[in-house]
Design a protein around this motif. Structure first.
Motif, short mmCIF file in Angstrom:
data_model
loop_
_atom_site.label_atom_id
_atom_site.label_comp_id
_atom_site.label_asym_id
_atom_site.label_seq_id
_atom_site.Cartn_x
_atom_site.Cartn_y
_atom_site.Cartn_z
N HIS A 131 -5.90 -1.77 -6.60
CA HIS A 131 -7.11 -1.10 -6.13
C HIS A 131 -6.77 0.35 -5.80
CE1 HIS A 131 -8.87 -5.10 -5.77
NE2 HIS A 131 -7.78 -5.46 -5.09
N LEU A 132 -7.66 1.25 -6.21
CA LEU A 132 -7.51 2.68 -5.94
C LEU A 132 -8.61 3.12 -5.00
CD1 LEU A 132 -6.83 3.95 -9.59
CD2 LEU A 132 -5.16 3.20 -7.88
N SER A 133 -8.26 3.93 -4.01
CA SER A 133 -9.24 4.43 -3.06
C SER A 133 -8.76 5.77 -2.52
CB SER A 133 -9.48 3.42 -1.92
OG SER A 133 -8.27 3.17 -1.22
N THR A 134 -9.59 6.34 -1.68
CA THR A 134 -9.29 7.64 -1.08
C THR A 134 -9.10 7.46 0.42
OG1 THR A 134 -10.60 8.77 -2.75
CG2 THR A 134 -10.10 10.00 -0.76
N GLY A 135 -8.04 8.03 0.96
CA GLY A 135 -7.75 7.91 2.39
C GLY A 135 -8.64 8.78 3.25
N THR B 204 0.85 -1.19 0.00
CA THR B 204 0.00 0.00 0.00
C THR B 204 0.88 1.24 0.00
OG1 THR B 204 -1.71 -1.16 1.27
CG2 THR B 204 -1.85 1.24 1.19
N GLY C 290 -5.66 13.86 -3.69
CA GLY C 290 -6.47 12.72 -4.08
C GLY C 290 -6.26 12.34 -5.54
N ALA D 169 0.19 5.27 0.29
CA ALA D 169 -0.83 6.27 0.61
C ALA D 169 -0.17 7.62 0.84
CB ALA D 169 -1.63 5.84 1.85
N ALA E 118 -4.68 9.98 -1.89
CA ALA E 118 -4.80 8.76 -2.70
C ALA E 118 -4.23 7.57 -1.94
CB ALA E 118 -4.08 8.94 -4.03
N VAL E 119 -4.90 6.40 -2.10
CA VAL E 119 -4.43 5.15 -1.52
C VAL E 119 -4.41 4.11 -2.65
CG1 VAL E 119 -4.83 3.33 0.17
CG2 VAL E 119 -5.39 5.70 0.74
N VAL E 120 -3.21 3.61 -2.94
CA VAL E 120 -3.05 2.60 -3.99
C VAL E 120 -2.62 1.30 -3.33
CG1 VAL E 120 -1.89 1.98 -6.14
CG2 VAL E 120 -2.37 4.40 -5.62
N THR E 121 -3.41 0.24 -3.57
CA THR E 121 -3.13 -1.07 -2.97
C THR E 121 -2.81 -2.07 -4.08
OG1 THR E 121 -4.65 -0.60 -1.16
CG2 THR E 121 -4.04 -2.91 -1.50
#
Length: 414
Positions: free
Chosen positions: A391-395, A353, A360, A355, A400-403
């Motif tokens: 997987h892309l998400s928002t912290g 991960t 964002g 982050a 941005a959070v990239v897993t």
């Protein structure tokens, strides 16, 4: 497919046999009945001349001398020979009519003999059902055996044909799967019907064309080495000319890193198959974070690193994982302002991960060639191809959070 062809041939053979053998079986039974009736009728007809001339006292001996039981009905109503009841057919024959009639358990044949001075004498014989159907059962069994043999022969021929077809189709499927697995040297052997041979030839032509196109693409990528070598050499000369030895060493090291990355890219592009093997994910992540930490210190970024405390083998080549890390960390530096902290985490189950606490993800992030922030849009695609899933998400703070999953997921229930 073999089973379907076998069922089709069986159904067709059964329909043909039913259409052919059932009428033939009926005909055999009718022929057997007619044969028995004709034989009995001929025997009775042979007694007619004698019955017309023999006196009444000798008719009994005439009836007993026949080859089958014969009953003689005299004009005065008396009966000699084999005992039998007087039937309607006998009454008709007494009027001068000869006929064959159905009776219980078989058929009766009655012949009226006229010309005697005392009146009409009736000769009657009986053909039992066993004689009417003699040989029919055996003939039917032979027909049934013939039908079964024809079905078995049809199944054998259908199975041989189906095996040939299925073998050709299976080979085409195997070659297509090998091509899908990047084994571009796989080729199909044209065999079977003309249509399948055409498909095999088209598949081989397609594989050859793909191989040619990939070869041309690899050579075009490899040409980058000649185009980049001159600016890299110039950049190294400028770095060596810096007055500060420490700054010169740092810039030279960065130029060397860029040159190694370009060289690795060229070697990877010229490989016909992907790089095999795996690496220690913890070591690779630690090395790349250390490399980027120098730039993070210059830009005032705080780096948080949380790694698994042991070696973590993953089925990813070291250079591929390093390229993925460089792409993810490069995005942090490219798309967040100076001073933005970021964190890198690697869990024991192989989940990496990255982050940050920046603005964002931009619109269109995650699509190959789509960036929305002025870059090439290829960084996340490089990372995606290095792992199992991205997987892309928002912290929580909006960053941005990239897993990136580096190991396959365990099966459910384990």
């Amino acid at each position: 497919m073999r089973r379907r062809l076998a069922l089709l041939v069986t159904a067709t053979a059964l329909l043909v046999l039913v259409a052919f053998l059932v009428p033939l079986a009926v005909l055999i039974r009718a022929v057997a009945q007619d044969r028995a009736v004709v034989a009995a009728t001929a025997e009775v007809q042979g007694l007619v001349p004698l019955a017309a001339t023999t006196d009444t006292a000798n008719l009994a001996s005439l009836a007993s001398g026949a080859g089958r039981p014969v009953t003689v009905y005299l004009p005065d109503g008396s009966v000699v020979g084999a005992p039998a009841t007087r039937t309607p057919a006998v009454e008709l024959a007494a009027r001068g009519t000869s006929l064959t009639a159905e009776a219980d358990g078989g058929r009766e044949i009655v012949v009226g003999v006229q010309g005697r001075p005392d009146g009409t004498v009736v000769l009657r014989t009986f053909v039992p059902a066993e004689e009417l159907s003699r040989g029919v059962t055996r003939a039917w069994l032979l027909l049934a055996a013939l039908g079964v043999a024809l079905v078995l022969v049809g199944l054998f021929v259908a199975d041989r044909l189906a095996r040939t077809l299925v073998a050709s189709i299976t080979e085409l499927s195997t070659v297509s799967h090998r091509l899908a697995g990047a084994e571009l040297s796989a080729r199909a052997t044209p065999s079977g019907p003309a249509e399948l041979r055409d498909v095999a030839g088209a598949l081989n032509h397609l594989a050859g064309r793909i191989q040619d196109l990939l070869r041309e693409e690899r050579e075009q990528v490899a040409d980058l080495s000649h185009r980049l070598r001159t600016p890299l050499t110039a950049l190294r000369l400028e770095a060596e000319a810096l007055a500060d030895p420490a700054e010169a060493a740092r810039v030279t090291a960065s130029v060397d890193a860029v040159e190694r990355a370009v060289t690795g890219l060229i070697h990877a592009a010229r490989r016909a198959t992907p790089a095999p093997g795996g690496c220690d994910a913890a070591a690779v992540v630690r090395d790349r974070v250390a490399f980027w930490s120098v730039l993070a210190e210059d830009t005032g970024r705080e780096v948080h690193l949380d790694l698994v405390p042991r070696a973590l083998p993953v089925p990813v080549a070291a250079e591929d994982l390093a390229a993925a890390m460089d792409a993810l960390l490069g995005n942090v530096f490219a798309h967040t302002p100076d001073g933005t902290p970021f964190a890198v985490t690697l869990t024991p189950d192989g989940v990496l991960t990255v982050a940050d606490e920046g603005p964002g993800l931009p619109a269109g992030a995650g699509e190959r060639g789509e960036s929305g922030a002025g870059s090439t849009g290829l960084g996340l695609d490089i990372a995606r191809r290095a792992g199992r899933a991205l997987h892309l998400s928002t912290g929580p703070s909006g960053g941005a959070v990239v897993t990136l999953e580096l190991l396959p997921r365990p099966p459910h229930g384990s």
